[in-house]
Write a protein that holds these residues in place. Structure first.
Motif, mmCIF file in Angstrom:
data_model
loop_
_atom_site.group_PDB
_atom_site.id
_atom_site.type_symbol
_atom_site.label_atom_id
_atom_site.label_comp_id
_atom_site.label_asym_id
_atom_site.label_seq_id
_atom_site.Cartn_x
_atom_site.Cartn_y
_atom_site.Cartn_z
ATOM 1 N N ARG A 92 0.398 -0.831 0.128
ATOM 2 C CA ARG A 92 0.312 0.167 -0.086
ATOM 3 C C ARG A 92 1.098 1.333 -0.087
ATOM 4 O O ARG A 92 0.759 2.303 -1.103
ATOM 5 C CB ARG A 92 -1.081 -0.176 1.302
ATOM 6 C CG ARG A 92 -1.381 1.312 1.467
ATOM 7 C CD ARG A 92 -2.363 1.638 2.720
ATOM 8 N NE ARG A 92 -3.476 2.490 3.071
ATOM 9 C CZ ARG A 92 -2.866 3.727 3.287
ATOM 10 N NH1 ARG A 92 -1.319 3.349 4.192
ATOM 11 N NH2 ARG A 92 -3.355 4.941 3.961
ATOM 12 N N SER A 93 1.617 1.151 0.573
ATOM 13 C CA SER A 93 2.517 2.554 1.140
ATOM 14 C C SER A 93 3.682 2.154 -0.532
ATOM 15 O O SER A 93 3.920 3.608 -0.952
ATOM 16 C CB SER A 93 3.670 2.585 2.158
ATOM 17 O OG SER A 93 4.617 1.090 2.328
ATOM 18 N N LEU A 94 4.301 1.299 -0.202
ATOM 19 C CA LEU A 94 4.419 1.737 -2.687
ATOM 20 C C LEU A 94 3.827 1.940 -3.095
ATOM 21 O O LEU A 94 4.654 2.589 -4.313
ATOM 22 C CB LEU A 94 4.706 0.193 -2.846
ATOM 23 C CG LEU A 94 6.528 -0.370 -2.162
ATOM 24 C CD1 LEU A 94 6.965 -2.160 -1.548
ATOM 25 C CD2 LEU A 94 7.653 0.315 -2.454
ATOM 26 N N SER A 95 2.384 1.871 -3.122
ATOM 27 C CA SER A 95 2.069 2.483 -4.132
ATOM 28 C C SER A 95 1.510 3.846 -4.590
ATOM 29 O O SER A 95 2.052 4.661 -4.788
ATOM 30 C CB SER A 95 0.397 0.942 -4.341
ATOM 31 O OG SER A 95 -0.244 1.927 -5.142
ATOM 32 N N ILE A 96 1.721 4.368 -2.560
ATOM 33 C CA ILE A 96 0.995 5.819 -2.645
ATOM 34 C C ILE A 96 2.729 6.825 -3.172
ATOM 35 O O ILE A 96 2.361 6.684 -3.975
ATOM 36 C CB ILE A 96 1.695 5.967 -1.236
ATOM 37 C CG1 ILE A 96 -0.291 5.467 -0.544
ATOM 38 C CG2 ILE A 96 1.079 7.504 -0.600
ATOM 39 C CD1 ILE A 96 0.255 6.138 0.527
ATOM 40 N N TRP A 97 3.955 6.039 -2.439
ATOM 41 C CA TRP A 97 5.236 6.570 -3.414
ATOM 42 C C TRP A 97 5.317 6.656 -4.531
ATOM 43 O O TRP A 97 5.770 7.265 -5.433
ATOM 44 C CB TRP A 97 6.663 5.788 -2.855
ATOM 45 C CG TRP A 97 6.161 6.770 -1.564
ATOM 46 C CD1 TRP A 97 5.566 5.746 0.474
ATOM 47 C CD2 TRP A 97 7.222 7.482 -1.025
ATOM 48 N NE1 TRP A 97 6.719 6.968 1.738
ATOM 49 C CE2 TRP A 97 6.741 7.856 0.488
ATOM 50 C CE3 TRP A 97 8.173 8.797 -1.112
ATOM 51 C CZ2 TRP A 97 7.730 9.182 1.379
ATOM 52 C CZ3 TRP A 97 8.653 9.833 -1.390
ATOM 53 C CH2 TRP A 97 8.324 9.829 0.372
ATOM 54 N N LEU A 98 5.327 5.429 -5.461
ATOM 55 C CA LEU A 98 5.558 4.919 -6.802
ATOM 56 C C LEU A 98 4.410 5.618 -7.424
ATOM 57 O O LEU A 98 4.042 7.006 -9.072
ATOM 58 C CB LEU A 98 4.733 4.123 -7.720
ATOM 59 C CG LEU A 98 6.029 2.868 -6.836
ATOM 60 C CD1 LEU A 98 5.247 0.955 -6.993
ATOM 61 C CD2 LEU A 98 7.713 3.197 -7.505
ATOM 62 N N THR A 99 3.076 6.079 -7.113
ATOM 63 C CA THR A 99 2.200 7.433 -7.599
ATOM 64 C C THR A 99 2.694 8.418 -7.746
ATOM 65 O O THR A 99 3.021 9.405 -8.915
ATOM 66 C CB THR A 99 0.794 7.549 -6.923
ATOM 67 O OG1 THR A 99 -0.491 5.788 -7.434
ATOM 68 C CG2 THR A 99 0.013 8.540 -7.539
ATOM 69 N N CYS A 100 3.833 8.444 -6.318
ATOM 70 C CA CYS A 100 4.138 9.805 -6.770
ATOM 71 C C CYS A 100 5.315 10.452 -7.531
ATOM 72 O O CYS A 100 5.637 10.956 -7.546
ATOM 73 C CB CYS A 100 4.282 10.053 -4.757
ATOM 74 S SG CYS A 100 5.623 11.708 -4.098
ATOM 75 N N VAL A 101 6.382 9.692 -7.666
ATOM 76 C CA VAL A 101 7.957 9.122 -8.685
ATOM 77 C C VAL A 101 6.498 9.451 -9.159
ATOM 78 O O VAL A 101 7.280 10.232 -10.283
ATOM 79 C CB VAL A 101 8.134 8.127 -8.628
ATOM 80 C CG1 VAL A 101 9.505 8.136 -9.355
ATOM 81 C CG2 VAL A 101 9.079 7.879 -6.596
ATOM 82 N N LEU A 102 5.734 8.444 -10.191
ATOM 83 C CA LEU A 102 5.227 8.868 -11.588
ATOM 84 C C LEU A 102 4.759 10.017 -11.767
ATOM 85 O O LEU A 102 4.734 10.966 -12.491
ATOM 86 C CB LEU A 102 3.979 8.493 -11.212
ATOM 87 C CG LEU A 102 2.899 8.113 -12.643
ATOM 88 C CD1 LEU A 102 4.015 7.972 -14.335
ATOM 89 C CD2 LEU A 102 1.878 7.457 -12.977
ATOM 90 N N SER A 103 4.236 11.020 -10.699
ATOM 91 C CA SER A 103 3.659 12.418 -10.490
ATOM 92 C C SER A 103 4.802 13.433 -11.023
ATOM 93 O O SER A 103 4.967 14.136 -11.724
ATOM 94 C CB SER A 103 2.919 13.091 -9.992
ATOM 95 O OG SER A 103 3.175 12.587 -8.636
ATOM 96 N N ALA A 104 5.906 12.915 -9.868
ATOM 97 C CA ALA A 104 7.218 14.453 -10.149
ATOM 98 C C ALA A 104 7.589 14.028 -11.627
ATOM 99 O O ALA A 104 8.844 14.904 -12.129
ATOM 100 C CB ALA A 104 7.812 13.902 -9.102
ATOM 101 N N PHE A 105 7.686 12.189 -12.286
ATOM 102 C CA PHE A 105 8.396 12.405 -13.283
ATOM 103 C C PHE A 105 7.290 12.656 -14.504
ATOM 104 O O PHE A 105 8.604 13.667 -15.263
ATOM 105 C CB PHE A 105 8.709 11.107 -13.645
ATOM 106 C CG PHE A 105 9.740 10.719 -14.458
ATOM 107 C CD1 PHE A 105 11.188 10.587 -14.665
ATOM 108 C CD2 PHE A 105 9.585 10.631 -16.433
ATOM 109 C CE1 PHE A 105 12.112 10.137 -15.480
ATOM 110 C CE2 PHE A 105 9.936 9.523 -16.878
ATOM 111 C CZ PHE A 105 11.786 10.366 -16.779
ATOM 112 N N GLN A 106 6.491 12.858 -14.067
ATOM 113 C CA GLN A 106 5.306 13.680 -15.699
ATOM 114 C C GLN A 106 5.960 15.146 -15.474
ATOM 115 O O GLN A 106 5.776 15.390 -16.632
ATOM 116 C CB GLN A 106 4.141 13.060 -15.298
ATOM 117 C CG GLN A 106 3.045 13.478 -16.283
ATOM 118 C CD GLN A 106 3.948 12.711 -17.733
ATOM 119 O OE1 GLN A 106 4.397 11.602 -18.008
ATOM 120 N NE2 GLN A 106 3.730 13.131 -19.086
#
Length: 315
Positions: A92-106
């Motif tokens: 669950r926490s990885l899902s949150i952080w990966l969404t954060c990384v995705l938004s930052a990269f985009q």
């Protein structure tokens, strides 16, 4: 089986029915792209990793909760509780952080070529494996509380007065301080990426508004604009679902009489798992390459299931 347990089981089963095949289809689609093209872009690699941990969220928690609620199968003894809650919290926490990384990269992708932010994006893309490793290490280490304090619901004699009901299991903390410290750490772990991805989404929204007229003048939306819109949609879903989840968690810590409430626990698990179940649908609908391969994968899966069923009927 009472009506409440049946309703609960069907709700979590609906999340599993949508989330498991959806995430499997997205994973298969990206693996097919990687095999066909020989590589994945950094954005595709992030989404592939995101779909993998979302599959773990839905499969580990929702499917097992549904089977236990419907009295089909249950692993929720002491050891099962420790494993399930640990894997669920880490995923669950990885899902949150990966969404954060995705938004930052985009959001970095809209930076002008040659700028400092474009260089940061290139650096992040080159070292994405290290980013994944760091996220795994951090989130795994922050999810160890269930390994120490999780107890099966049948062993209620082991419970302390600071126990938190998570339906088939309890988190039995030895002191109120340890319970509140764990709760604060969980909220903080979610609040940091929430703030970061909200900021990144604002950058993307400004980009979309700034290039709105230019996009309307073209026959169709650009790939860059579609990708930005997809990320904004995923972040919006996260802020909605996980915002409710964290609000309920804070309410649980602030109101001791709710610690033993299974209803609050059910609502938290449902909303935190809803993102993992819905996000592959957004990815499939917004990414043409992945969407086509995902639909093909789902079609082959259903064809195989129907063929197997017809074979059994004949026999």
């Amino acid at each position: 089986m009472d009506a409440d347990a049946r309703t609960r089981g069907l709700l979590f089963l609906s999340l599993a029915v949508v989330g498991v095949p959806g995430n499997v289809a997205v994973i298969c689609a990206f693996l097919s792209l990687a095999y066909r093209e020989g590589r994945l872009s950094p954005t595709d690699a992030i989404v592939l990793h995101l779909a993998s941990v979302n599959l773990a969220v839905v499969g580990v928690r929702c499917l097992l909760e549904a089977l236990a609620s419907l009295a089909v199968y249950s692993v929720f003894q002491d050891s099962g509780c420790k494993a399930v809650i640990f894997l669920y919290r880490t995923s669950r926490s990885l899902s949150i952080w990966l969404t954060c990384v995705l938004s930052a990269f985009q959001s970095l992708s809209v930076a002008p070529p040659g700028s400092r932010w474009a260089g940061v994006r290139a650096l992040l893309g080159r070292h994405l494996g290290l980013v994944f490793l760091a996220l795994w290490l951090i989130n795994t280490s922050m999810s160890v509380a269930p390994l120490m304090f999780a107890v099966g619901a049948r062993n209620d004699s082991k419970l302390s007065q600071n126990a938190i009901n998570v339906e088939f299991c309890f988190l039995s903390f030895p002191t109120r301080l340890s319970r509140d410290a764990n709760g604060a750490a969980q909220v903080g772990r979610d609040a940091v990426p929430m703030a970061l991805m909200a900021l990144a989404s604002l950058v993307l929204l400004l980009f979309l508004l700034r290039h709105g007229r230019r996009a309307k003048a073209r026959p169709g939306p650009s790939a860059e604009r579609r990708a930005a819109l997809t990320v904004v949609t995923l972040v919006s879903l996260y802020l909605l679902f996980y915002g409710v989840d964290n609000g309920l968690w804070v309410y649980t810590l602030a109101a001791p009489q709710t610690l033993g409430s299974s209803l609050v626990s059910d609502l938290r698990i449902f909303f935190s798992s809803l993102y993992a179940a819905v996000s592959p649908v957004v990815i499939i609908l917004s990414n043409k390459r992945v969407g086509q391969r995902a639909r093909d994968a789902l079609g082959r899966c259903f064809t195989a299931m129907n063929g197997h069923g017809q074979k059994n009927d004949k026999t």
